[in-house]
Design an enzyme around this catalytic site. Sequence first.
Site, short mmCIF file in Angstrom:
data_model
loop_
_atom_site.label_atom_id
_atom_site.label_comp_id
_atom_site.label_asym_id
_atom_site.label_seq_id
_atom_site.Cartn_x
_atom_site.Cartn_y
_atom_site.Cartn_z
N HIS A 1 0.61 -1.25 -0.08
CA HIS A 1 0.15 -0.08 -0.05
C HIS A 1 0.73 1.40 0.09
O HIS A 1 0.26 2.32 -0.52
CB HIS A 1 -1.15 -0.23 1.14
CG HIS A 1 -0.47 0.22 2.43
ND1 HIS A 1 -0.39 -0.55 3.50
CD2 HIS A 1 -0.27 1.50 3.06
CE1 HIS A 1 -0.08 0.08 4.57
NE2 HIS A 1 0.18 1.58 4.47
N ASP B 1 -0.82 -7.65 1.71
CA ASP B 1 -0.18 -6.25 1.62
C ASP B 1 1.46 -6.37 1.78
O ASP B 1 1.95 -6.11 2.91
CB ASP B 1 -0.73 -5.62 2.81
CG ASP B 1 -0.14 -3.93 2.72
OD1 ASP B 1 -0.26 -3.16 3.57
OD2 ASP B 1 0.19 -3.63 1.37
N SER C 1 4.17 2.17 8.23
CA SER C 1 3.69 1.20 7.41
C SER C 1 5.17 0.71 6.44
O SER C 1 6.19 1.25 6.18
CB SER C 1 2.89 1.58 6.37
OG SER C 1 1.56 1.80 6.71
N GLY C 2 5.26 -0.66 6.43
CA GLY C 2 6.19 -1.48 5.79
C GLY C 2 7.53 -1.70 6.67
O GLY C 2 8.35 -2.34 6.24
#
Lengths: 376, 241
Positions: free
Chosen positions: B42, B91, B184-185
């Site tokens: 994402h 994801d 995120s990530g």
Amino acid sequence: CIDTSCPDSCGTSFLCDMTNSQTNCSQCEPITLELCMNLPYNYTNYPNYLGHRTQKEASISWESSLFPALVQTNCYKYLMFFACTILVPKCDPQTNQRIPPCRVLCEHSKERCESVLGIVGLQWPEDTDCTQFPEENSDNQTCLTPDEDVEECSPSHFKCRSGRCVLASRRCDGQADCEDDSDEDNCGCRERGLWECPSNKLCIQHAMICDGFPDCPDKVDEKNCSFCKADELECASHDCVPREVWCDGQLDCMDNSDEWNCVTLSKNTSSLAFLTIHRSATDYHVCADEWQEKLSQLACNQMGLGGPSATKIIQENEQLHHQKWLNLHSDWKNKNASTLPALVVKGQSCQSRSKVSLLCSKKDCGRRPAARMSKR
Amino acid sequence: ILGGRTSRPGRWPWQCSLQSEPSGHICGCVLIANKWVLTVAHCFEGRENAAVWKVVFGINNLDHPSIFMQTRLVKTIILHPRYNRAVVDYDISIVELNEDINETSYVRPVCLPSREQLVEPDTYCYITGWGHMGNKMPFKLQEGEVRIISLEQCQSYFDMKTITSRMLCAGYESGTVDSCMGDSGGPLVCEQPAGRWTLFGLTSWGSVCFSKVLGPGVYSNVSHFIEWIERQIYIHTFLLN
């Protein structure tokens, strides 16, 4: 944004995404918030009445979880409709004008549902002061009121036979949430338009069948997906390729699966790990004629074992001479190939009558030398 | 990271910052091999072009380049073909760097779990990142200790979403320590015997984290994707270059 009524530009705020700062906020945009995809209107514009700047922000907001949960309590028949009029306010594409909910809709929602929130220690969302909305039909301000055929449940809900809305994730979860248990009726995969894995009754979408990704425990959803000829093999993506191109160092399948797992180490009784190549979908050991250490390192790297390698040349046991093996190509040094399978060939004799055994090791990982304790 | 603390340089040498102009830091990422990084799919929404990205390693303070810092450009972005934007499932993405990093004490890869290696509920692990702290964006890398939560228990926190086997949950009921936007990530790592740190999760999604926080964070379950990761790296390393 172009229209001053919009939030400040993305430059200062981290959470915007790039496109936002060029958005002309007075434009209507199609509704994409799953929660409000069954409204009697299809366009909205932002920021909304809760201060969300984009539909994406609205979709991860506190309110987009709160309202659907509150709707389950049946506190007010049109609560979901009201929630959507403030989450994705109506926008008239002809005039680019926003049409707010009528004040009475807001007041009825708040009167009947605010107390329910109080029971669980939660508050009614601050930004929904009803006085900001116009009275119905006051000085020809148009505002939104629900008409008879407005949907009480959102697409994220399941509608019980009794009319109550329960969250879709509670449908067929093994617990009755509707007072009439209707959320636990017809729970077979077929009734829900899904496909059932024979082995464990898991329901999967039809789109997942023969898509190259096994979903059922026994992978039956990826079986009988194509019919290859006798001299062909089926790729994971279900296209057919000639048997001889399997593990030849060239990509032939649509998903490259003809070159997956081609180089492995196979243990034998004496736990020696023989280098094995899965050429034409048959396992072959590798003849040690002309073998070099750098080929061992290439083989280990191909298996994802990038640490140091060690090679053992094992003398062939006479009675096993029928064993299948591959030889290095006569001028392998001049071949511009990057994989071991592209450097070996079938059907030659093995002068040294010996084959390659390897010891590979994983590259070092997961350590943090700089975080060492330093004595004081 | 909410409820965490500032980490010291060198404590998480696999942590990287995925950056794109003009915003700078966009997402976290994790070094898994000298030329390969993992992050979540994402992060690339609206920015699928590899040319707009760079990856920064060996930093602690985003605002102060360190002598240990290494920067690489992005050669290839491989999104999981089943990434579902609506429900944030599958994801995960693999990023190939334009050239190898130089392995140092401050830039080193984390271990990947084997396919069968799962992390048990109630295990304590760490999350790190430069994401929102609830009241501000930090410059220094933050770290927080979180507890792995079972998928069943996790589902009870997220009525509106379906928690799938591609996801891993970690945090606390009160949400006191959690990841947030900008993390995120980034990695969720657990210490294994002999002091090896292994990557089990990539920060993916959760409830809103800078107001009323409730429930744990949701991470992409790396163990579920090991075969896919290894295959993609093999094909791009040995056959597509």
